[in-house]
Write an enzyme that holds these catalytic residues in place. Structure first.
Site, PDB file in Angstrom:
ATOM      1  N   SER A 169       0.827  -1.214   0.000  1.00  0.00           N
ATOM      2  CA  SER A 169       0.000   0.000   0.000  1.00  0.00           C
ATOM      3  C   SER A 169       0.855   1.254   0.000  1.00  0.00           C
ATOM      4  CB  SER A 169      -0.880   0.035   1.237  1.00  0.00           C
ATOM      5  OG  SER A 169      -1.636  -1.123   1.337  1.00  0.00           O
TER       6      SER A 169
HETATM    7  N1  SAH Z   1       1.005  -5.422   4.488  1.00  0.00           N
HETATM    8  C1  SAH Z   1       1.517  -5.886   3.245  1.00  0.00           C
HETATM    9  C2  SAH Z   1       0.519  -5.693   2.133  1.00  0.00           C
HETATM   10  C3  SAH Z   1       0.416  -6.903   1.276  1.00  0.00           C
HETATM   11  S1  SAH Z   1      -0.963  -6.939   0.181  1.00  0.00           S
HETATM   12  C4  SAH Z   1       2.870  -5.246   2.943  1.00  0.00           C
HETATM   13  O1  SAH Z   1       3.337  -4.392   3.703  1.00  0.00           O
HETATM   14  O2  SAH Z   1       3.490  -5.626   1.952  1.00  0.00           O
HETATM   15  C5  SAH Z   1      -2.076  -7.996   1.060  1.00  0.00           C
HETATM   16  C6  SAH Z   1      -1.637  -9.402   1.266  1.00  0.00           C
HETATM   17  O3  SAH Z   1      -2.730 -10.102   1.863  1.00  0.00           O
HETATM   18  C7  SAH Z   1      -1.291 -10.175   0.016  1.00  0.00           C
HETATM   19  O4  SAH Z   1       0.032 -10.604   0.107  1.00  0.00           O
HETATM   20  C8  SAH Z   1      -2.262 -11.351   0.013  1.00  0.00           C
HETATM   21  O5  SAH Z   1      -1.698 -12.550  -0.451  1.00  0.00           O
HETATM   22  C9  SAH Z   1      -2.614 -11.444   1.487  1.00  0.00           C
HETATM   23  N2  SAH Z   1      -3.859 -12.152   1.801  1.00  0.00           N
HETATM   24  C10 SAH Z   1      -5.062 -12.119   1.163  1.00  0.00           C
HETATM   25  N3  SAH Z   1      -5.943 -12.934   1.773  1.00  0.00           N
HETATM   26  C11 SAH Z   1      -5.281 -13.499   2.835  1.00  0.00           C
HETATM   27  C12 SAH Z   1      -5.645 -14.442   3.844  1.00  0.00           C
HETATM   28  N4  SAH Z   1      -6.853 -15.001   3.918  1.00  0.00           N
HETATM   29  N5  SAH Z   1      -4.712 -14.785   4.763  1.00  0.00           N
HETATM   30  C13 SAH Z   1      -3.469 -14.257   4.730  1.00  0.00           C
HETATM   31  N6  SAH Z   1      -3.066 -13.374   3.794  1.00  0.00           N
HETATM   32  C14 SAH Z   1      -3.960 -12.987   2.858  1.00  0.00           C
END
Ligand code: SAH
Length: 268
Positions: A115
């Site tokens: 993000s």
């Molecule tokens: N906070 C992260 C943002 C990653 S984007 C950063 O700093 O990089 C959101 C992430 O949520 C993705 O990697 C996606 O694979 C994960 N995601 C989506 N659904 C999920 C679930 N049910 N359990 C764990 N991770 C999940």
């Protein structure tokens, strides 16, 4: 077995012999060449430096980012300090290093994104609002590249972060390895079920949005705790949702529109 290529420092330094025409062009077009003075490593001759035009060492560029965040309304001192401390450029691919401190979301692989700093800071600020100086145990759903987990490690005593994609879980582990954050625990699994073993949590934060907040998250939230997550509204648009758990029950507040990747079940 393949080994990950060694990530360059910030800013990217290119050997002129190996430099590409586009790198040379960027240098020629640098907006403030005078900023170079005094910031470069004097021992090493630097043949070419690619910058995004905002300065030459990452600390100074981060300070500018923090300044911008403050101008955009982020006021929590702990959040601003954490944003100034964690090196976002270490969490993105080499080709994107020069965009690491711009207020933009960036791809982190496997169709996922990190993000933009403003959204990350906003969510952290919401988590910390009215809380004691340091948060207790925190659960993050969606580790991604590990950037937000590292920030959480700065403002909370203990962080559990779950990722459902093995490739990103491994990437985050690699990204965080050198930072040696003993209080950040990375877990591979489906975050829809939360992580009961670490419960109750003072705060829960999700970086992916579904059409409802999974009940397990609310169950695992401590009384007095707060959850911040994107959620899809009836019309299909996503909004940031805050859930506060009090002794009498939970209250839900819907805030501004956001654009997060979808929350998915299962692992892959
Ligand atoms: N906070 C992260 C943002 C990653 S984007 C950063 O700093 O990089 C959101 C992430 O949520 C993705 O990697 C996606 O694979 C994960 N995601 C989506 N659904 C999920 C679930 N049910 N359990 C764990 N991770 C999940």
């Amino acid at each position: 077995m393949t080994t990950a290529p060694k990530r360059p420092g910030f800013p990217v330094r290119l050997d002129a012999d190996a430099g590409t025409p586009s790198a040379t062009k960027k240098i020629a077009g640098r907006a403030h060449p005078e900023r170079a003075s005094g910031l470069m490593d004097s021992k090493k001759p630097v043949k070419a430096v690619v910058t995004s035009g905002v300065g030459l060492d990452s600390k100074a560029v981060r300070a500018r980012m923090v300044h911008k965040l403050a101008a955009q309304g982020i006021s929590d001192a702990q959040v601003l300090a954490a944003m100034g401390h964690v090196e976002r450029h270490r969490f993105v691919d080499t080709a994107l290093v020069n965009q690491a401190y711009e207020d933009t979301s960036l791809p982190i692989g496997l169709g996922q994104t990190i993000s933009k700093p403003n959204v990350v800071a906003r969510m952290l600020e919401l988590l910390l609002q009215g809380r004691p100086a340091r948060l207790g145990r925190v659960l993050e759903i969606g580790t991604g590249c590990g950037y937000q987990a590292a920030l959480l490690g700065q403002v909370a005593t203990e962080v559990y972060s779950i990722e459902r994609l093995r490739g990103l879980h491994d990437k985050a582990r690699e990204n965080l390895r050198t930072l040696r954050l003993a209080n950040v625990h990375l877990l591979f699994g489906d975050g829809m079920a939360g992580y009961a073993r670490g419960a109750p949590y003072a705060a829960i934060i999700a970086a992916a949005g579904g059409d409802a907040i999974p009940p397990a998250w609310v169950e695992q939230l401590a009384v007095g705790g707060r959850l911040v997550a994107p959620m899809q509204m009836a019309g299909g648009a996503q909004a940031l949702v805050v859930i506060d758990k009090g002794p009498q029950g939970v209250t839900q507040t819907v805030l501004e529109a956001v654009h997060f990747v979808p929350l998915k079940s299962g692992t892959s």
